[in-house]
Enzyme design. Structure first.
Site, PDB file in Angstrom:
ATOM      1  N   GLY A  31      26.443   6.254 140.657  1.00  0.00           N
ATOM      2  CA  GLY A  31      27.171   7.576 141.759  1.00  0.00           C
ATOM      3  C   GLY A  31      28.789   6.732 141.973  1.00  0.00           C
ATOM      4  N   SER A  32      29.216   7.349 143.372  1.00  0.00           N
ATOM      5  CA  SER A  32      30.920   7.521 143.158  1.00  0.00           C
ATOM      6  C   SER A  32      31.220   6.250 143.735  1.00  0.00           C
ATOM      7  CB  SER A  32      30.804   8.369 144.336  1.00  0.00           C
ATOM      8  OG  SER A  32      30.352   8.667 144.887  1.00  0.00           O
ATOM      9  N   THR A  33      29.557   5.583 144.813  1.00  0.00           N
ATOM     10  CA  THR A  33      30.223   3.671 145.701  1.00  0.00           C
ATOM     11  C   THR A  33      29.972   2.951 145.083  1.00  0.00           C
ATOM     12  OG1 THR A  33      29.350   4.896 147.486  1.00  0.00           O
ATOM     13  CG2 THR A  33      29.672   2.815 147.745  1.00  0.00           C
ATOM     14  N   GLY A  85      24.328   1.897 145.385  1.00  0.00           N
ATOM     15  CA  GLY A  85      24.673   3.078 146.590  1.00  0.00           C
ATOM     16  C   GLY A  85      23.599   2.930 146.713  1.00  0.00           C
ATOM     17  N   ASP A  87      21.401   7.377 149.135  1.00  0.00           N
ATOM     18  CA  ASP A  87      21.548   8.647 149.433  1.00  0.00           C
ATOM     19  C   ASP A  87      21.207   8.396 150.711  1.00  0.00           C
ATOM     20  OD1 ASP A  87      22.734  10.066 147.205  1.00  0.00           O
ATOM     21  OD2 ASP A  87      20.580  10.022 146.603  1.00  0.00           O
ATOM     22  N   LYS A  97      17.365   7.564 146.949  1.00  0.00           N
ATOM     23  CA  LYS A  97      18.335   7.565 145.623  1.00  0.00           C
ATOM     24  C   LYS A  97      17.901   7.891 144.324  1.00  0.00           C
ATOM     25  CE  LYS A  97      19.465   3.693 144.090  1.00  0.00           C
ATOM     26  NZ  LYS A  97      20.934   4.196 144.062  1.00  0.00           N
ATOM     27  N   GLY A  98      19.210   8.669 143.346  1.00  0.00           N
ATOM     28  CA  GLY A  98      19.029   9.662 142.602  1.00  0.00           C
ATOM     29  C   GLY A  98      19.853  10.902 142.903  1.00  0.00           C
ATOM     30  N   GLY A 100      21.797  11.067 141.790  1.00  0.00           N
ATOM     31  CA  GLY A 100      23.452  10.987 140.835  1.00  0.00           C
ATOM     32  C   GLY A 100      22.183  11.454 138.825  1.00  0.00           C
ATOM     33  N   GLU A 106      17.844   2.604 137.280  1.00  0.00           N
ATOM     34  CA  GLU A 106      17.990   2.113 138.581  1.00  0.00           C
ATOM     35  C   GLU A 106      17.536   1.541 139.289  1.00  0.00           C
ATOM     36  OE1 GLU A 106      21.380   5.160 140.287  1.00  0.00           O
ATOM     37  OE2 GLU A 106      19.758   5.269 141.295  1.00  0.00           O
TER      38      GLU A 106
END
Ligand code: 5RP
Length: 225
Positions: A31-33, A85, A87, A97-98, A100, A106
């Site tokens: 993910g972006s973070t 990261g 969500d 999460k997920g 992405g 993960e």
């Protein structure tokens, strides 16, 4: 309205570098973070010896910055640290999460790690999980069965069209499920044949959440009973 939160993600990523011991092997999510974290880490004086990557995209980024990527071998399990990261984050450090699509690896790496440091911007904090569509990784053969099961439980699954996970599976994003008992829902969904993993991280929740806020970085720790 589009709100740009990149500076808050970057703030959380920078604060999380303090958890890395130079020369260690750590787990890295997706993910972006997390990608911001990898960039900051690679440029820091706390560079790791190697990393276990939760996605092919993370693997490519790590290697492009000169950080070796290794598999989750017996010699390195348990890992000392996993950084990733999320969500959604609730006050008890349970996560969704997920987005992405990397949720299975993960969860494997998070479970294989002694400490899970979750990095988010403040928009991810919620009083209760469940507004964000819940991702489920499903083996392709079972997609229609799993959709049927989810509908019978009040859920509305949406297949990510044209998307395949790094494990060769599909993702269903599910709305409408009651996730007020995240541990129970996590267990129940794992019991549907064909479900590889769900994006609720309640049984293996974060140990620390590092939050980028307009007032500066903040840490969320488990409440003492
Ligand atoms: C990927 C994930 C990500 O960690 C999650 O979607 C958060 O992503 P971002 O940092 O881009 O907001 O679970 O599977």
């Amino acid at each position: 309205m589009i709100v740009v939160r990149e500076h808050l993600k970057c703030q959380a990523a920078e604060a999380a570098v303090a958890y890395v011991e130079p020369g260690m092997v750590l787990g890295v999510g997706a993910g972006s973070t997390t990608e911001q974290f990898v960039r900051v880490l690679a440029a820091s004086d706390r560079r790791p010896r190697a990393a276990v990557a939760a996605s092919e995209r993370s693997r490519v980024l790590l290697e492009s910055l000169g950080i070796s990527v290794v598999g989750l071998t017996g010699e390195i399990v348990p890992l000392a640290l996993y950084v990733d990261g999320a969500d959604e984050v609730d006050p008890r450090l349970r996560l969704i999460k997920g987005a992405g699509g990397a949720l299975t690896r993960e969860k494997v790496i998070a479970t294989a790690s002694r400490r899970f440091v979750c990095i988010v911007d403040e928009s991810k904090l919620v009083p209760t999980l469940g507004a964000f569509p819940l991702p489920l990784e499903v083996v392709p053969f079972a997609v229609h069965l799993v959709e049927h099961e989810l509908r019978s439980r009040g859920g509305a699954p949406l297949l990510r069209v044209g998307y395949e996970t790094d494990n060769g599976n599909r993702i269903l994003d599910v709305t409408g499920l009651d996730v007020s008992d995240p541990e129970q829902v996590e267990r129940d969904l794992a019991g549907i044949p064909g479900v590889v993993e769900c994006g609720i991280f309640a049984r293996r929740r974060a140990d620390v959440v590092v939050i980028g806020t307009e007032a500066g970085p903040r840490r969320l720790m488990p409440q003492r009973a």
